[in-house]
Write a protein that holds these residues in place. Structure first.
Motif, PDB file in Angstrom:
ATOM      1  N   GLN A  33       0.822  -1.201   0.000  1.00 38.33           N
ATOM      2  CA  GLN A  33       0.000   0.000   0.000  1.00 38.33           C
ATOM      3  C   GLN A  33       0.857   1.252   0.000  1.00 38.33           C
ATOM      4  N   GLN A  34       0.471   2.195  -0.833  1.00 36.39           N
ATOM      5  CA  GLN A  34       1.196   3.459  -0.937  1.00 36.39           C
ATOM      6  C   GLN A  34       0.490   4.534  -0.102  1.00 36.39           C
ATOM      7  N   THR A  35       1.282   5.369   0.493  1.00 32.77           N
ATOM      8  CA  THR A  35       0.756   6.518   1.236  1.00 32.77           C
ATOM      9  C   THR A  35       1.413   7.771   0.645  1.00 32.77           C
ATOM     10  N   ARG A 380      -3.566   2.155   6.634  1.00 31.58           N
ATOM     11  CA  ARG A 380      -3.505   3.592   6.362  1.00 31.58           C
ATOM     12  C   ARG A 380      -3.709   4.408   7.636  1.00 31.58           C
ATOM     13  N   VAL A 383      -0.558   4.491   9.790  1.00 31.65           N
ATOM     14  CA  VAL A 383       0.428   5.477   9.341  1.00 31.65           C
ATOM     15  C   VAL A 383       0.008   6.875   9.793  1.00 31.65           C
TER      16      VAL A 383
END
Length: 515
Positions: A33-35, A380, A383
């Protein structure tokens, strides 16, 4: 190859079936997963409250306090803390569960059978009965191997593997929390002890004032109002002593439990009367954004999502037939004369396909997908929470340091004011009320200063915790006594031999979670 060859060569059919087995993996491959926001995230407070050096030591950040007692406390907690022991045992549990998943790649049924039956038959016919007595023996071996044609077992291994790495990350997160909690509790204890000393010193100071006014009142040189005001202030300050004594005992007991000890005195914990040290910045080994993504709890959240992604593939395999290779070898014999031994060999593929499930399989896939999305959202959020904790801790450190500087000056001024008010009262230049006001302000300012100094140290510890500092440990996952007890109770094979806590660097990279 001509189709007729299959009928003449069952072995060829078996080899081709094995060749195709495991070549398909249903379900999605997990994508890290990208943030995007974190690449551009800026925290002015964090930049101001941190500094980078060429070779920082964030793995053992508590050494910046240069306190040998704190070093020993953390070493004791690492060795005996019950929650850390539980986290280590969960790693061993996940390691054993991974072994269960890996066994799915081998024949699932490997059964040996044996039987012995005694026959006693009595037949009556004609004038004479005929009796028959015999033993019947049998032995066999059954083999059943469901081929991993659609990736059911390989996806199960993938899920168990990610779960295993997640438990390792959770163990490291337990280390981060434990060490921060030990340091925070230790300095909270020292702050409480310092506050207790200040309370006792101010109690003695106000007691002397009260005794002076009492003598003056008895001699007729002072009004009763001065006596009662002095007594009120003295008793009010004296009442804080039992409360602070209880706070010291509660904090010490909390520290003992963190060390895996019963509540009570800690032998090597001696009272340090010096002020707790102040450090005005955290030393970081990387930019904060990268440190947040490497936090053990953030890593664990991503790994749990990877494990759940594999479970979608496991659920989707139910849409397709399961192909199983069956085989058995049997032998039977009886003691009856004239009956020969029998030997049977049976082998062949079996196909099972649940054609009508009334939506059970489809809805199970949807359930697994919904759980995956929940874990992605949880990642998410982890983070976001990590960024919030780091920014809050940095802000708290800066503001506590700012307040500490102000209160330090205020405490010094209050001490000087008390000296001046007492001297002027004795010389007759001021009334006793100014002495009482100065003594009251002295106690308040000194107590507030100690609390603020403790808050500054606590904010620094929280900042290191928020950035995932202190996750490394060279000790074994479980203590030797627990290891010996488990070995005596259960055959663990070699699972307990390599029991050191894994390095965070050994966890799979974000880009290779689905390799």
């Amino acid at each position: 190859m001509p189709p007729a060859l299959f009928s003449r060569s069952p072995l060829a059919l078996l080899l081709i079936t094995l060749g195709f087995s495991g070549c398909v993996q249903l379900g999605p491959d997990f994508t890290p997963q990208q943030t995007p926001w974190i690449d551009h995230w800026n925290s002015p407070a964090l930049e101001q409250a941190s500094q980078q050096k060429a070779q920082p030591d964030t793995l053992q950040w508590w050494t910046i306090f240069n306190d040998s007692v704190l070093d020993q406390l953390i070493a004791e907690a690492d060795a005996r803390n019950p929650n850390l022991q539980i986290a280590g045992l969960r790693v061993l549990e996940a390691r054993a569960a991974l072994g269960i998943a890996q066994s799915g790649l081998y024949p699932q049924v490997q059964q040996a059978t044996a039987e012995s039956i005694y026959l006693d038959r009595n037949q009556s016919g004609g004038n004479l009965p005929r009796d028959a007595h015999a033993w019947q023996y049998g032995a066999g071996f059954n083999l059943g191997w469901e081929l991993d044609f659609w990736g059911r077992f390989s996806r199960a291994i993938e899920a168990s593997d990610a779960t295993y790495f997640a438990t390792q990350a959770n163990y490291e997160n337990a280390l981060v929390l434990l060490r921060a909690q030990v340091a925070d509790t230790y300095f909270a204890l020292r702050t409480a002890q310092a506050r207790l000393r200040i309370a006792r010193e101010n109690t003695q100071l106000q007691k002397r004032s009260y005794e002076i006014t009492e003598r003056l009142f008895n001699s007729g040189n002072s009004a009763e109002l001065d006596l009662q005001q002095a007594k009120t202030q003295y008793l009010g300050t004296l009442s804080t002593v039992p409360e602070l004594e209880a706070l010291v005992l509660r904090t010490r007991n909390a520290l003992a439990v963190l060390l895996g000890l019963p509540p009570g005195p800690i032998p090597y914990l001696v009272e340090n009367q010096a002020l707790i040290p102040l450090v005005d910045a955290a030393v970081l080994q990387d930019v904060p954004a990268n440190l947040l993504l490497r936090r053990p709890d953030v890593r664990a959240a991503e790994l749990l999502a990877a494990a759940q992604s594999a479970r979608i593939g496991i659920a989707e395999t139910d849409f397709y037939p399961s192909i199983t290779l069956l085989g058995s070898i049997g032998w039977s014999a009886t003691t009856l004369d004239g009956v020969s031994d029998n030997r049977d060999l049976v082998a062949g593929p079996s196909l099972t396909w649940n054609l009508f499930d009334h939506g059970r399989i489809s809805n199970n896939v949807r359930v697994q997908d919904a759980r995956l999305q929940q874990l992605i959202e949880a990642y998410r959020d982890s983070v976001l929470q990590a960024a919030r904790e780091a920014d809050d801790a940095a802000t708290g450190l800066l503001k506590s340091l700012e307040r500490e500087r102000i209160l330090r000056e205020a405490a010094l001024s209050a001490k000087r004011s008390t000296s001046l008010a007492t001297a002027q009262y004795r010389e007759g230049y001021s009334d006793f009320q100014r002495v009482l006001d100065a003594q009251r302000a002295l106690f308040v300012q000194q107590d507030n200063y100690l609390i603020t100094r403790g808050n500054a140290v606590s904010s620094l510890i929280t900042l290191y915790k928020a950035l995932g500092g202190g996750w490394h440990n060279n000790l074994p996952l479980i203590d030797p006594a627990t290891r010996e007890q488990m070995q005596q109770r259960t055959d663990w094979g070699d699972l307990l031999d390599d029991e050191r806590a894994p390095d965070t660097n050994s966890l799979p990279d974000r880009a290779s979670l689905n390799d």
